[in-house]
Design an enzyme around this catalytic site. Structure first.
Site, mmCIF file in Angstrom:
data_model
loop_
_atom_site.group_PDB
_atom_site.id
_atom_site.type_symbol
_atom_site.label_atom_id
_atom_site.label_comp_id
_atom_site.label_asym_id
_atom_site.label_seq_id
_atom_site.Cartn_x
_atom_site.Cartn_y
_atom_site.Cartn_z
ATOM 1 N N ASP A 13 -29.682 23.384 -17.463
ATOM 2 C CA ASP A 13 -28.244 23.114 -17.502
ATOM 3 C C ASP A 13 -27.672 23.613 -16.174
ATOM 4 O O ASP A 13 -27.556 24.814 -15.958
ATOM 5 C CB ASP A 13 -27.611 23.853 -18.690
ATOM 6 C CG ASP A 13 -26.089 23.674 -18.753
ATOM 7 O OD1 ASP A 13 -25.524 23.017 -17.846
ATOM 8 O OD2 ASP A 13 -25.479 24.195 -19.711
ATOM 9 N N LYS A 64 -17.116 20.735 -13.222
ATOM 10 C CA LYS A 64 -17.156 22.036 -12.556
ATOM 11 C C LYS A 64 -17.247 21.855 -11.045
ATOM 12 O O LYS A 64 -16.400 22.296 -10.297
ATOM 13 C CB LYS A 64 -18.346 22.868 -13.034
ATOM 14 C CG LYS A 64 -18.391 23.428 -14.470
ATOM 15 C CD LYS A 64 -17.331 23.033 -15.393
ATOM 16 C CE LYS A 64 -17.281 23.646 -16.768
ATOM 17 N NZ LYS A 64 -18.464 23.826 -17.539
ATOM 18 N N TRP A 89 -23.372 29.796 -22.723
ATOM 19 C CA TRP A 89 -23.869 28.413 -22.670
ATOM 20 C C TRP A 89 -25.327 28.318 -23.083
ATOM 21 O O TRP A 89 -25.719 27.391 -23.794
ATOM 22 C CB TRP A 89 -23.622 27.790 -21.299
ATOM 23 C CG TRP A 89 -22.148 27.615 -21.070
ATOM 24 C CD1 TRP A 89 -21.379 28.234 -20.135
ATOM 25 C CD2 TRP A 89 -21.244 26.806 -21.848
ATOM 26 N NE1 TRP A 89 -20.061 27.860 -20.275
ATOM 27 C CE2 TRP A 89 -19.946 26.993 -21.304
ATOM 28 C CE3 TRP A 89 -21.395 25.954 -22.943
ATOM 29 C CZ2 TRP A 89 -18.818 26.344 -21.836
ATOM 30 C CZ3 TRP A 89 -20.280 25.306 -23.464
ATOM 31 C CH2 TRP A 89 -19.005 25.511 -22.907
HETATM 32 C C1 LIG Z 1 -18.784 23.816 -18.997
HETATM 33 C C2 LIG Z 1 -20.205 24.028 -19.326
HETATM 34 C C3 LIG Z 1 -20.815 23.408 -20.432
HETATM 35 C C4 LIG Z 1 -20.053 22.527 -21.397
HETATM 36 O O1 LIG Z 1 -19.616 21.394 -20.789
HETATM 37 P P1 LIG Z 1 -18.847 20.250 -21.612
HETATM 38 O O2 LIG Z 1 -18.717 19.180 -20.575
HETATM 39 O O3 LIG Z 1 -17.545 20.818 -22.036
HETATM 40 O O4 LIG Z 1 -19.704 19.864 -22.732
HETATM 41 C C5 LIG Z 1 -22.147 23.633 -20.651
HETATM 42 N N1 LIG Z 1 -22.869 24.413 -19.822
HETATM 43 C C6 LIG Z 1 -22.327 25.025 -18.761
HETATM 44 C C7 LIG Z 1 -23.176 25.882 -17.883
HETATM 45 C C8 LIG Z 1 -20.976 24.847 -18.467
HETATM 46 O O5 LIG Z 1 -20.425 25.447 -17.405
#
Ligand SMILES: *Cc1c(COP(=O)(O)O)cnc(C)c1O
Length: 360
Positions: free
Chosen positions: A172, A196, A102
């Site tokens: 993030d 998540k 990521w």
């Molecule tokens: C799942 C995830 C993403 C991507 O998320 P989307 O909603 O599919 O764009 C980005 N960063 C992290 C840490 C993630 O777990």
């Protein structure tokens, strides 16, 4: 009705209480005669739902008054673009820390907009650790510093918040938001896709310090400008109304659990049960440096990958699903977000022991 024990990395398990409440309110939300899905986003009922969700999130995370909370769409991936578009503020450079899949995707997206200085990269050890701040090479003129608090695929989590002085820290937090207390005041911007640890896919939460809004240069298209969404209180266009409602129910559930600090204690215990077992046997292995192991996503491999299919089949027979690792890393991954009860982790460990005894 039999519910599985769902170890999915996302979209992921939600608290059963929340799903039951949503089911109960599905046809008639509190005497309104309609489902939340059918409500006008500008009506009194939905405005109340959104305001309550924001208030509860602010309370749970202790979000200071000079931060805006946005309910957007497009996932964390959309923030990979919105962050540089809005926060570069005419500066040529941003610092990024690369701790895995990521972090790397965020870097690739930012490269379209600026020079990316990779301040630290854990690739030297296969992305199995969080580089110590002493090893970061921050640039003096960076517009912001970006890092990934929890690498959902690699299972690497920062258990500390970087110090970046006057340079805004951007995080993030998609896969560990609300799993542990954080001092929001240390960040310029936090973003997280909901699927998540919060609610349904389709909702993305952005928490941004006020003074960083409206500084984008050049001025972005309206939909890409945080200012548009701040000014319209996340109602510039139709927001993901049902996702906001479910997130609101999850926030209420978190409050009933005693808040984020109480949930953190449960997360520590769940992770301890699983890692303690992993470390006690040669049959399974987690590759991450112990200090940086994720409490949310636990990747592990079996001694012999030829046994993977049997392991997954046996798990499924016992009602445990989505344990197959990400297609990039192979092996297994158990995601144990807030909504995964300790009993679910214990059931997994019991099964892992049984499987190792039979096939070891
Ligand atoms: C799942 C995830 C993403 C991507 O998320 P989307 O909603 O599919 O764009 C980005 N960063 C992290 C840490 C993630 O777990």
């Amino acid at each position: 009705m039999a519910r599985v024990i769902n170890f999915s990395a996302g979209p992921a398990v939600l608290p059963e209480e929340v799903l039951r409440q949503a089911a109960e309110e599905m046809l008639d939300w509190r005497g309104s005669g309609q489902s939340v899905m059918e409500m006008s986003h500008r009506g009194k009922d939905f405005m109340g739902i959104a305001a309550q969700a924001e208030a509860d999130l602010r309370e749970l995370m202790g979000i200071p008054a000079d931060y805006k909370v946005l309910f957007l769409q497009g996932g964390a991936s959309f923030q990979f673009e919105m962050v540089p578009i809005n926060l570069l503020r005419g500066k040529p450079r941003a610092d990024y820390v690369n701790t895995g899949v990521w972090g790397d995707k965020a870097i690739k997206a930012a490269k379209t907009f600026c020079h990316v200085n990779v301040a630290a990269d854990a690739g030297d050890k296969g992305y199995t650790y969080a580089p110590a701040q002493a090893d970061w090479r921050l640039s003096r003129d960076a517009a912001y510093v970006h890092y990934t608090a929890n690498e959902t695929i690699g299972g690497v989590e920062f258990n500390w918040v970087p110090e970046t002085g006057d340079v805004p820290l951007v995080c993030d937090m998609s896969s560990n938001i609300l799993s542990r207390p954080v001092d929001v005041g240390r960040f310029g911007l936090i973003y997280a896709g909901a699927q998540k640890n919060i609610g349904p896919a389709g909702l993305t939460i952005v928490i941004v310090r006020e003074d960083l809004v409206g500084q984008a240069q050049p001025k972005p298209p309206a939909m890409l400008d945080y200012k548009t969404h701040v000014d319209a209180e996340s109602m510039y266009n139709t927001p993901p109304t049902y996702g906001i409602y479910i997130a609101g129910l999850v926030f209420q559930w978190l409050k009933r659990q005693g808040g984020v600090a109480a949930v953190e204690q449960k997360n520590i215990e769940k992770a301890r049960v699983l890692y303690d077992y992993l470390d006690s046997t040669d049959f399974y292995r987690n590759p991450v440096a112990p200090a940086d192991r994720s409490r949310m996503n636990v990747p592990f491999t079996l001694k012999d990958p030829a046994l993977d299919a049997d392991f997954l089949k046996g798990a499924e027979e016992r009602g445990m699903v989505q344990l197959k690792g990400h297609r990039i890393s192979g092996g297994m991954r158990a995601s144990i977000y807030n909504a995964m009860p300790l009993a679910g982790v214990q059931a997994l460990v019991d099964y892992m022991k049984e499987f190792a005894a039979a096939r070891g």
